[in-house]
Design a protein around this motif. Sequence first.
Motif, PDB file in Angstrom:
ATOM      1  N   LEU A 247       0.877  -1.174   0.000  1.00 42.20           N
ATOM      2  CA  LEU A 247       0.000   0.000   0.000  1.00 42.20           C
ATOM      3  C   LEU A 247       0.909   1.217   0.000  1.00 42.20           C
ATOM      4  N   ASN A 248       0.731   2.093  -1.005  1.00 38.46           N
ATOM      5  CA  ASN A 248       1.612   3.254  -1.157  1.00 38.46           C
ATOM      6  C   ASN A 248       0.836   4.563  -1.104  1.00 38.46           C
ATOM      7  N   TYR A 249       1.459   5.553  -0.513  1.00 43.10           N
ATOM      8  CA  TYR A 249       0.903   6.912  -0.484  1.00 43.10           C
ATOM      9  C   TYR A 249       1.518   7.704  -1.636  1.00 43.10           C
ATOM     10  N   LEU A 250       0.656   8.157  -2.565  1.00 42.13           N
ATOM     11  CA  LEU A 250       1.129   8.879  -3.749  1.00 42.13           C
ATOM     12  C   LEU A 250       0.945  10.385  -3.637  1.00 42.13           C
ATOM     13  N   GLY A 251       0.030  10.828  -2.766  1.00 48.51           N
ATOM     14  CA  GLY A 251      -0.066  12.249  -2.482  1.00 48.51           C
ATOM     15  C   GLY A 251      -1.101  13.018  -3.270  1.00 48.51           C
ATOM     16  N   ASP A 252      -0.877  14.329  -3.385  1.00 51.77           N
ATOM     17  CA  ASP A 252      -1.809  15.276  -3.989  1.00 51.77           C
ATOM     18  C   ASP A 252      -1.814  15.110  -5.514  1.00 51.77           C
ATOM     19  N   PRO A 253      -2.955  14.726  -6.100  1.00 48.30           N
ATOM     20  CA  PRO A 253      -2.989  14.505  -7.549  1.00 48.30           C
ATOM     21  C   PRO A 253      -2.831  15.777  -8.373  1.00 48.30           C
ATOM     22  N   SER A 254      -2.969  16.934  -7.738  1.00 50.83           N
ATOM     23  CA  SER A 254      -2.816  18.192  -8.475  1.00 50.83           C
ATOM     24  C   SER A 254      -1.366  18.665  -8.522  1.00 50.83           C
ATOM     25  N   LYS A 255      -0.467  17.899  -7.864  1.00 47.57           N
ATOM     26  CA  LYS A 255       0.941  18.282  -7.828  1.00 47.57           C
ATOM     27  C   LYS A 255       1.806  17.121  -8.311  1.00 47.57           C
ATOM     28  N   GLU A 256       2.831  17.446  -9.074  1.00 47.08           N
ATOM     29  CA  GLU A 256       3.707  16.408  -9.598  1.00 47.08           C
ATOM     30  C   GLU A 256       4.463  15.709  -8.475  1.00 47.08           C
ATOM     31  N   ASN A 257       4.585  14.397  -8.589  1.00 46.54           N
ATOM     32  CA  ASN A 257       5.319  13.576  -7.628  1.00 46.54           C
ATOM     33  C   ASN A 257       6.336  12.742  -8.402  1.00 46.54           C
ATOM     34  N   LYS A 258       7.609  13.083  -8.279  1.00 41.80           N
ATOM     35  CA  LYS A 258       8.668  12.363  -8.984  1.00 41.80           C
ATOM     36  C   LYS A 258       9.419  11.405  -8.069  1.00 41.80           C
ATOM     37  N   GLN A 259       8.804  11.044  -6.950  1.00 38.09           N
ATOM     38  CA  GLN A 259       9.456  10.102  -6.050  1.00 38.09           C
ATOM     39  C   GLN A 259       9.536   8.716  -6.681  1.00 38.09           C
ATOM     40  N   TRP A 260      10.641   8.035  -6.369  1.00 35.50           N
ATOM     41  CA  TRP A 260      10.851   6.664  -6.837  1.00 35.50           C
ATOM     42  C   TRP A 260      10.471   5.699  -5.715  1.00 35.50           C
ATOM     43  N   TYR A 261       9.645   4.707  -6.035  1.00 29.33           N
ATOM     44  CA  TYR A 261       9.127   3.778  -5.033  1.00 29.33           C
ATOM     45  C   TYR A 261       9.838   2.424  -5.058  1.00 29.33           C
ATOM     46  N   GLY A 262      10.955   2.336  -5.790  1.00 28.24           N
ATOM     47  CA  GLY A 262      11.826   1.176  -5.639  1.00 28.24           C
ATOM     48  C   GLY A 262      11.948   0.231  -6.807  1.00 28.24           C
ATOM     49  N   TYR A 263      10.850  -0.060  -7.498  1.00 32.06           N
ATOM     50  CA  TYR A 263      10.894  -1.036  -8.587  1.00 32.06           C
ATOM     51  C   TYR A 263      11.705  -0.484  -9.754  1.00 32.06           C
ATOM     52  N   PRO A 264      12.524  -1.269 -10.437  1.00 32.01           N
ATOM     53  CA  PRO A 264      12.660  -2.731 -10.332  1.00 32.01           C
ATOM     54  C   PRO A 264      13.845  -3.179  -9.488  1.00 32.01           C
ATOM     55  N   THR A 265      14.318  -2.352  -8.576  1.00 34.18           N
ATOM     56  CA  THR A 265      15.545  -2.673  -7.838  1.00 34.18           C
ATOM     57  C   THR A 265      15.291  -2.988  -6.373  1.00 34.18           C
ATOM     58  N   CYS A 266      14.421  -2.220  -5.733  1.00 37.79           N
ATOM     59  CA  CYS A 266      14.176  -2.379  -4.297  1.00 37.79           C
ATOM     60  C   CYS A 266      12.812  -3.025  -4.052  1.00 37.79           C
ATOM     61  N   TYR A 267      12.800  -4.005  -3.163  1.00 38.71           N
ATOM     62  CA  TYR A 267      11.586  -4.764  -2.864  1.00 38.71           C
ATOM     63  C   TYR A 267      11.323  -4.752  -1.364  1.00 38.71           C
ATOM     64  N   THR A 268      10.073  -5.044  -0.993  1.00 36.94           N
ATOM     65  CA  THR A 268       9.667  -4.967   0.403  1.00 36.94           C
ATOM     66  C   THR A 268       9.622  -6.348   1.040  1.00 36.94           C
ATOM     67  N   ILE A 269      10.172  -6.452   2.225  1.00 36.95           N
ATOM     68  CA  ILE A 269      10.217  -7.715   2.964  1.00 36.95           C
ATOM     69  C   ILE A 269       8.836  -8.077   3.509  1.00 36.95           C
ATOM     70  N   TRP A 270       8.439  -9.343   3.332  1.00 39.02           N
ATOM     71  CA  TRP A 270       7.280  -9.876   4.048  1.00 39.02           C
ATOM     72  C   TRP A 270       7.737 -10.895   5.089  1.00 39.02           C
ATOM     73  N   ARG A 271       8.608 -11.811   4.685  1.00 40.83           N
ATOM     74  CA  ARG A 271       9.116 -12.806   5.640  1.00 40.83           C
ATOM     75  C   ARG A 271      10.615 -12.604   5.804  1.00 40.83           C
ATOM     76  N   PRO A 272      11.033 -11.954   6.886  1.00 44.41           N
ATOM     77  CA  PRO A 272      12.450 -11.608   7.062  1.00 44.41           C
ATOM     78  C   PRO A 272      13.372 -12.809   7.161  1.00 44.41           C
ATOM     79  N   ASP A 273      12.939 -13.893   7.806  1.00 44.68           N
ATOM     80  CA  ASP A 273      13.860 -15.004   8.040  1.00 44.68           C
ATOM     81  C   ASP A 273      14.183 -15.797   6.774  1.00 44.68           C
ATOM     82  N   ALA A 274      13.519 -15.465   5.645  1.00 50.71           N
ATOM     83  CA  ALA A 274      13.857 -16.130   4.382  1.00 50.71           C
ATOM     84  C   ALA A 274      15.183 -15.617   3.832  1.00 50.71           C
ATOM     85  N   ILE A 275      15.647 -14.488   4.353  1.00 49.79           N
ATOM     86  CA  ILE A 275      16.934 -13.917   3.939  1.00 49.79           C
ATOM     87  C   ILE A 275      17.890 -14.033   5.121  1.00 49.79           C
TER      88      ILE A 275
END
Length: 660
Positions: free
Chosen positions: A485-513
């Motif tokens: 679930l991501n917060y993208l912000g105000d649709p009337s304002k440009e948002n150039k933030q990078w949310y990670g893909y295709p390089t950074c991924y989010t952990i669900w099960r930490p002990d698998a790593i």
Amino acid sequence: MMRFCASSFGLIVLAGTTLGQTAKRYCDSASSICYTGWTGGNGVTIGVALPNVTAAPFDTVLQIVSPIANGWVAFSWGGTMPYVPLTVGWVNTAANTTIYSSRIAFGLSLPQPYDDAEYTYLKGTGYNKTHWTLNVRCKGCSQWLDVDGKTASLNPAGSTLPFAHALSSKLPKEPANNKSTFNVHSSFGHWSLDLSLGQNANFNSLVAANLLADAPPASSAPPTATPTSAHPTTLATSITPTTSPGPIQSGMPKSCSGVPAFHSPVLAAPGWSAVKVAGGLTQPRGLVLDTAGNLLLIQNGLGVTAHKIGSDGCLRSSKTLITARNLNHGIAISKDGKTLYASSATTVFAWDYDSTTMTVGATSRSVVTGMDSKGHVTRTLVFPPKHPHLLVVSHGSNDNFDYEAGDIKTARSCVKVFDVAKTPTNGYSYVTGGYQLGYGLRNEVGLTFDADGMVWGVENASDEITRTISSEVIDIHTDNPADELNYLGDPSKENKQWYGYPTCYTIWRPDAITDRTFTIGDQFVLTPNGTFGDDTCQQLSKPASLSFQAHSAPLDAVFNKDYTSMYVTLHGSWNRNVSTGYKVVEIPFSKMGATGRGFGPAALSSSGSGYADIFWNPDTEHCSTTQCFRPVSIAKDEFERMYVTSDSGGEGELMLLGKV
């Protein structure tokens, strides 16, 4: 269905043919037909034969040889899954043979029967103890209509034409029926063939000598498929009995007259009720309520259907509003109710719309064009309630790992905003027009707005991922990465933030790593190195606001009227054992959120328990793409009831979910 015995001689010869991983010319000694062929590491050989021609259309011969362990094998004539002819083969033991199934997909869902390719069986089709073979002549596989209604053709002299295959160890549900449902592939691959290597000077006579029965005329015809351009129709259909209007009921109906039970058993949390309001639909996806309270629904591969809702919340009548097989997911209505928007993989269309008569204008116009037709082809459309002239359009990746999407200029794996009050004559280009509302979002299918009009999105993360630890590649895909679930912000304002893909991924099960200590919600990379490691993600990438169990596949989201809860559809996994998802969940929200920095989920992303089930399928571990209710999209009415679609291959369904 034709019945005949296997040619064991042909099977033995082909089973012993070794092509390696590259395309080569080989000849079947039993038929004297020569092919350009490819063999994969899974033991499947696929060959294509054609006449000495210079341009399409032309007849082709397809040969698939597979180990008996494979329940089905599919071949894509265009190298991708959606919008190209697909040939699927499997063993039918009831008829002692192997059969073909002609299909076409209109998204990443169960391919539907395709009637614009004509097949005839050739000698050698059948099976033995180790392998099965499918030999078919196809008319209509060398040329077809693409997602935009344009003719696509194979180049008979092409030396590196892209093709693809997929396979599964599971047989289709009804092996004797070539229109049977079947589950998603367990393996797939992309490769190329040199079609010039598959040319046969005496092609027609060779085919004629090997036809089994009922051979059609030797000449080929161009495709006759219904054009994919979006055009209206007045065809009316009734899927439920018409009932007389009565007093408006704000609660949940006990049932809807004439509608059968759910295809699979379902359960709802205490205080909630789920009622099926329609079945037998064609892969229903996006839906929206118009200003008159009518329900408009995208049926993938069919078009848009319109449904009048009765006083009890059940459907009173239904009709086809727009026939266009390329419309596959996105649908929206302008705030004044006078314009209908719907999307194909490449284009956002608009029609003049009258909610009183549930009719559209005679022609459509293009609002946004130039989107990619590969990979994730769903395009979500939403209008911000505080900015009704702005159209928000999401665009997923074109593959599991779309490395080019890491460049913001690529305009994939992102969300963009377009001012429809200033639409150019020929529409905006998705790549160069509008402005960004975040990128590095692999497939942000569901979009919704909070009390302040800010945009939130739910994201499908990558499949089949690994982690490289000390040069060893470790499979961690079962429980990682988390969906988001991501917060993208105000649709009337440009948002150039990078949310990670295709390089950074989010952990669900930490002990698998095992090479580093993580918590749920942390970001990580697949192959840490001196240039880009896990810590780099913390510096450059915006993390998710909440994590979902890996492979849950969230597809839509909507807030309740006081914005204390967000409801999210979890479409369900296809590549996880045991299955997960296949439900609707509730995420508690609060003004300060878990972080205390403003409106957001009440639980921290690291909790792993920031949501609760309100609707689900019992025995989820047995759910699949053809079994169980697979929630896709939500349309919420004025009484806080939610209409929810399911595009399960078992049956396309529509339910009403609400509190009692």
